[in-house]
Scaffold this motif. Structure first.
Motif, mmCIF file in Angstrom:
data_model
loop_
_atom_site.group_PDB
_atom_site.id
_atom_site.type_symbol
_atom_site.label_atom_id
_atom_site.label_comp_id
_atom_site.label_asym_id
_atom_site.label_seq_id
_atom_site.Cartn_x
_atom_site.Cartn_y
_atom_site.Cartn_z
ATOM 1 N N THR A 59 0.831 -1.202 0.000
ATOM 2 C CA THR A 59 0.000 0.000 0.000
ATOM 3 C C THR A 59 0.869 1.257 0.000
ATOM 4 O O THR A 59 2.002 1.245 0.485
ATOM 5 C CB THR A 59 -0.919 0.046 1.238
ATOM 6 N N VAL A 61 0.480 5.434 0.983
ATOM 7 C CA VAL A 61 -0.346 6.430 1.654
ATOM 8 C C VAL A 61 0.391 7.763 1.595
ATOM 9 O O VAL A 61 1.469 7.906 2.171
ATOM 10 C CB VAL A 61 -0.631 6.042 3.126
ATOM 11 N N GLU A 74 -4.741 7.162 -0.545
ATOM 12 C CA GLU A 74 -4.254 5.789 -0.472
ATOM 13 C C GLU A 74 -4.349 5.117 -1.845
ATOM 14 O O GLU A 74 -5.287 5.391 -2.592
ATOM 15 C CB GLU A 74 -5.070 4.984 0.538
#
Length: 163
Positions: A59, A61, A74
């Protein structure tokens, strides 16, 4: 006899410490190299190379402070690789003075960075990169970063190449 045992233990610790330090230095260098490899793949706009550096569920962010509060964006590693892997402007991300923490198969690289688009300064901030050591080496599992466009200190790396 107790003195002899204590001396043996001290000798073992003294001899093992340099080996542990060297292994730790190698692990830290490997974690930083994985982050640099991501930056290099971004500069090459190589989505396949980016995907190869990430865990399956990676991920991203991005945070930015605005007058309305902290903005958070995100994305998945797949989305990030697809976006950067498209033709577009030249990208350059540079880091310096990375702080690395490692415990077993996990690492965090915390580092200031600057970012340039087509040779022009875009923003600066802090990258907090989480990595996992796999049989293929260090893989990035997540990146959280600040995105600051004002009050950026000049990079100790100097101007980017071509400036």
């Amino acid at each position: 006899m107790k003195k002899f045992g204590a001396m043996l233990l001290l000798a073992a610790v003294t001899l093992a410490a340099p080996a542990y330090a060297a292994a730790q230095d190698d692990a830290e260098a490997g974690a930083v190299a994985a982050v640099q490899a991501l930056f290099d793949a971004m500069a090459a706009r190589d989505g396949d190379a980016i995907r190869g550096l990430l865990t399956d569920g990676a991920t991203f962010v991005a945070t930015a402070e605005t007058p309305d509060g902290v903005q958070v964006r995100e994305s998945t590693g797949t989305e990030f690789a697809a976006s950067i892997g498209q033709p577009g402007p030249a990208l350059l991300e540079r880091m310096w003075e990375p702080h690395v923490m490692i415990e077993g198969p996990i690492a965090v690289v915390w580092t200031p960075y600057d970012f340039h688009v087509d040779g022009e300064f875009s923003h600066c901030g802090i990258d907090a990169v989480s990595l996992v050591r796999t049989s293929d080496g260090w893989k990035i599992s997540s990146i959280a970063y600040t995105r600051e466009t004002e009050n950026c200190e000049p990079s100790p790396l100097g101007p980017p190449p071509g400036d």
